[in-house]
Design a protein around this motif. Structure first.
Motif, PDB file in Angstrom:
ATOM      1  N   THR A 339      16.593  -0.846   0.938  1.00 30.51           N
ATOM      2  CA  THR A 339      15.938  -2.159   0.911  1.00 30.51           C
ATOM      3  C   THR A 339      16.930  -3.314   0.867  1.00 30.51           C
ATOM      4  O   THR A 339      16.529  -4.467   1.046  1.00 30.51           O
ATOM      5  CB  THR A 339      14.996  -2.258  -0.302  1.00 30.51           C
ATOM      6  OG1 THR A 339      15.719  -1.976  -1.506  1.00 30.51           O
ATOM      7  CG2 THR A 339      13.830  -1.279  -0.171  1.00 30.51           C
ATOM      8  N   SER A 365       2.651  -0.033   0.245  1.00 32.90           N
ATOM      9  CA  SER A 365       2.700  -0.881  -0.956  1.00 32.90           C
ATOM     10  C   SER A 365       2.618  -0.059  -2.234  1.00 32.90           C
ATOM     11  O   SER A 365       3.135  -0.467  -3.283  1.00 32.90           O
ATOM     12  CB  SER A 365       1.558  -1.899  -0.923  1.00 32.90           C
ATOM     13  OG  SER A 365       0.297  -1.254  -0.841  1.00 32.90           O
ATOM     14  N   GLU A 366       1.985   1.112  -2.156  1.00 34.72           N
ATOM     15  CA  GLU A 366       1.887   1.986  -3.326  1.00 34.72           C
ATOM     16  C   GLU A 366       3.270   2.454  -3.766  1.00 34.72           C
ATOM     17  O   GLU A 366       3.497   2.772  -4.932  1.00 34.72           O
ATOM     18  CB  GLU A 366       1.008   3.188  -2.995  1.00 34.72           C
ATOM     19  CG  GLU A 366       0.708   4.113  -4.169  1.00 34.72           C
ATOM     20  CD  GLU A 366      -0.297   3.543  -5.154  1.00 34.72           C
ATOM     21  OE1 GLU A 366      -0.383   4.058  -6.280  1.00 34.72           O
ATOM     22  OE2 GLU A 366      -0.988   2.558  -4.789  1.00 34.72           O
ATOM     23  N   GLY A 368       6.027   0.549  -3.334  1.00 37.62           N
ATOM     24  CA  GLY A 368       6.874  -0.628  -3.535  1.00 37.62           C
ATOM     25  C   GLY A 368       7.466  -1.217  -2.275  1.00 37.62           C
ATOM     26  O   GLY A 368       8.397  -2.033  -2.349  1.00 37.62           O
ATOM     27  N   THR A 370       6.803  -3.567   0.836  1.00 34.05           N
ATOM     28  CA  THR A 370       5.882  -4.580   1.370  1.00 34.05           C
ATOM     29  C   THR A 370       6.546  -5.563   2.326  1.00 34.05           C
ATOM     30  O   THR A 370       5.849  -6.361   2.951  1.00 34.05           O
ATOM     31  CB  THR A 370       5.259  -5.387   0.214  1.00 34.05           C
ATOM     32  OG1 THR A 370       6.310  -6.015  -0.548  1.00 34.05           O
ATOM     33  CG2 THR A 370       4.437  -4.494  -0.715  1.00 34.05           C
ATOM     34  N   ASN A 371       7.886  -5.522   2.439  1.00 33.68           N
ATOM     35  CA  ASN A 371       8.576  -6.588   3.172  1.00 33.68           C
ATOM     36  C   ASN A 371       8.927  -6.250   4.611  1.00 33.68           C
ATOM     37  O   ASN A 371       9.373  -7.118   5.363  1.00 33.68           O
ATOM     38  CB  ASN A 371       9.857  -6.992   2.437  1.00 33.68           C
ATOM     39  CG  ASN A 371      10.860  -5.860   2.332  1.00 33.68           C
ATOM     40  OD1 ASN A 371      10.487  -4.685   2.272  1.00 33.68           O
ATOM     41  ND2 ASN A 371      12.141  -6.200   2.307  1.00 33.68           N
ATOM     42  N   GLY A 400      -2.018   0.787   7.147  1.00 31.90           N
ATOM     43  CA  GLY A 400      -0.886  -0.108   6.964  1.00 31.90           C
ATOM     44  C   GLY A 400       0.455   0.381   7.447  1.00 31.90           C
ATOM     45  O   GLY A 400       1.478  -0.259   7.182  1.00 31.90           O
TER      46      GLY A 400
END
Length: 433
Positions: A339, A365-366, A368, A370-371, A400
């Motif tokens: 990340t 997202s579960e 972590g 999201t970006n 997603g």
């Protein structure tokens, strides 16, 4: 748009003054066109009133001039209006023709198309030999067997594949990278760039896009003999700054530069810096993930050392190539590992043991993330923990994720390829660039 303002006034000496503007815009661009402000030109005429005849003459002349000027202005305005209408129509037509017919929300954008990146891992025809060959085993690279590679790529495309993940230098048994007696990188092999060019040309011919995976955790085996071929390990080149620079400058940079200068460069959609690097890493994660648990027969490096290697490789790729960049992460277990490096999208792999602890049904997202978009870069072509291929891919498509690429073509059965094709048939536009 272009305006012409003509205002003629007859002066005492019979002089006529005219004024036109110089504003212009480009009606062929997609950007908004700002018109220049009109410029008013006023001229004062002083007339003597010595005789009625002079006055009448001036009045008649002024009237004629004004009438001519108005006619010219009206004519120019009509021409400009017609030109603007034609230009607007052309621009709208161009915009409509360039519009993405089926953008996939949250997908991966390439050349104006946003898609669910759908495909398969090749992952090789000859392990470590497709780009450079392996002369000691009489194995040639892509350029030495174009008909065979064409046939295999065509079969992938015929089964709904749009993107192919293809390994380049998963270890150094092949002739793709030249190393001296001290295992220092010297450059690329004799056929390496020809193999690259042939791979891109065949991708163009078969309407596929390539994700080229440069390295793998397999590179981190200690230097060893493999069936008569001395195969240097990559660990010293990763941890030593001087050797790392030689690898990047003499191998990665010319390879990336050749891809970018190819007439088929658009067929290279992404670079995958390294496959599953976590298996060659040891020690704690600095970002809160579980500690790394390297394969027992590898020479592992720390997170900081691997991150430096990945980051510096990315810098070179950015300088030489317009293709996107990712890392083939092993599992959601180490979700935060990459990340902090400059990726265009994340890539994670999914197998039974991973699904048990980090279920595939959960959105990114579960875990972590999201970006950036997430592509699932490896998973079984048949089933995942008894869940059918179709159900697994459908869950990612609707939950997603940005893509899915099964493992792998060169071990796939006819039934496996039929499953790949079935999903593509359900989403023919959203899953194909």
């Amino acid at each position: 748009m272009r305006w012409l303002l003509g205002l003629g006034l007859v002066l005492l000496g019979g002089m006529v003054l005219t004024c036109d503007d110089g504003g212009s815009g480009d009606a062929d661009t997609d950007a908004d066109i700002d018109s220049d402000s009109d410029t008013d030109a006023d001229a004062d005429a002083d007339t003597d009133s010595d005789s009625d005849a002079d006055s009448d003459s001036d009045t008649d002349s002024d009237s004629d001039a004004d009438s001519d000027s108005d006619a010219d202005s009206d004519s120019d305005a009509d021409s400009d209006s017609d030109a603007d209408s034609d230009s607007d129509t052309d621009s709208d037509s161009d915009a409509d023709s360039d519009a993405d017919p089926c953008p996939f929300t949250g997908g991966i954008e390439w050349q104006g198309q946003t898609r669910f990146m759908y495909g398969i891992n090749y992952a090789w025809h000859h392990f470590a030999g497709d780009f450079g060959g392996i002369a000691s085993w009489s194995q040639v690279g892509v350029a030495g067997q174009p008909d065979t590679i064409r046939q295999e790529l065509t079969e992938m495309r015929d089964h709904g594949v749009s993107v192919v993940r293809w390994w380049v230098f998963p270890d150094f048994r092949g002739d793709g990278v030249l190393l001296d007696g001290n295992e220092q990188p010297l450059g690329l092999g004799q056929t390496t760039l020809a193999d690259l060019e042939q791979a891109l040309a065949l991708a163009e011919e078969t309407d596929l896009y390539l994700m080229l995976c440069l390295f793998s955790f397999d590179n981190f085996h200690p230097s060893r003999d493999i069936a008569g071929i001395w195969t240097p390990g990559i660990e010293p080149m990763v941890v030593d700054p001087s050797l790392r620079s030689e690898l990047l400058e003499r191998v990665v940079r010319p390879f990336a530069r050749a891809a970018q200068t190819s007439p088929h460069r658009k067929r290279l959609i992404a670079w995958d810096v390294i496959n599953e690097p976590e298996w060659a890493m040891t020690g704690p994660s600095p970002y809160g993930d579980p500690a790394y648990a390297p394969e027992h027969d590898l020479d592992p490096v720390t997170h900081e050392q691997m991150e430096s290697f990945v980051s510096e490789t990315i810098v070179v790729l950015r300088e030489e190539s317009e293709a996107m960049i990712t890392v083939g992460a092993s599992a959601w277990k180490w979700a935060q590992a990459w990340t902090r490096v400059d990726l265009d999208f994340y890539q994670f792999h999914m197998y039974d043991w991973i699904d048990t602890w980090w279920p595939h049904e959960n959105p990114p997202s579960e875990y972590g993330i999201t970006n950036r978009p997430v592509v699932m870069g490896e998973f079984p072509l048949d089933e995942l923990n008894t869940k059918a291929y179709a159900d697994v891919v459908a869950s990612w498509f609707s939950n997603g994720y940005a893509g899915a690429m099964g493992w792998q073509y060169n071990e796939a059965s006819a039934a496996d390829l039929d499953r790949v094709q079935a999903f593509s048939g359900q989403h023919p536009c959203e899953s194909s660039y």
